[in-house]
Write an enzyme that holds these catalytic residues in place. Structure first.
Site: not given
Ligand code: RB5
Length: 144
Positions: A8-9, A65-68, A70, A98-99, A109, A132-133, A136
């Site tokens: 995303d952005h 994304c910001g956190t990964g 979403g 494993h997955n 970020r 085994r993986h 699952r």
């Molecule tokens: C965007 O601000 C933020 O919400 C997105 O990048 C992400 O972290 C969502 O999980």
């Protein structure tokens, strides 16, 4: 390997680094956007990458994304996708081993490019261990 990449952005700048890293390794990559830092909705790009992998047009996907968080939630809504949020190089390797994860997700970020480089190295350096993986994973696939 044929790889679809999206963000995303918040992941736009990091995506440039990822694309050049993949290119350097000789992968056949497709940038599925976004193509500017304008604010967008991460599910749109996660879905594009996930559907392409699920439909066999790409072997693996990479999303950030910001956190990964979403993009991983959104990608996992697509049947056949096992998207893993890798918080470290070790997580990336285990997600493959494993997955049999087919979409790698990480935070743009909370990682610098050096850590992302190590996450990518780990991901591509590891293979599914089966056994085994696989049992699952079969249970995951049969439940929805
Ligand atoms: C965007 O601000 C933020 O919400 C997105 O990048 C992400 O972290 C969502 O999980």
């Amino acid at each position: 390997m044929k790889i679809a990449v999206g963000s995303d952005h918040a992941g736009y700048e990091m995506k440039k680094y990822v694309l050049s890293w993949l290119e350097g390794q000789g992968h056949d990559i497709q940038d599925m956007g976004p193509f500017s830092e304008e604010s967008v909705d991460y599910p749109d790009f996660a879905r594009k990458v996930a559907e392409s992998v699920a439909e066999g047009r790409h072997e693996q996907g990479i999303l950030m994304c910001g956190t990964g968080i979403g993009v991983s939630i959104a990608a996992n809504k697509v049947h056949g996708i096992r998207a893993a949020l890798a918080c470290s190089p070790e997580f990336a390797a285990l997600a493959r081993q494993h997955n049999n994860a087919n979409v790698l997700c990480f935070s743009a970020r909370f990682n610098d490019t050096s850590t992302v480089g190590r996450i990518l190295e780990s991901w591509f350096g590891a293979g599914f261990e089966g056994g085994r993986h696989q049992r699952r994973i079969d249970k995951i696939e049969s439940c929805c």
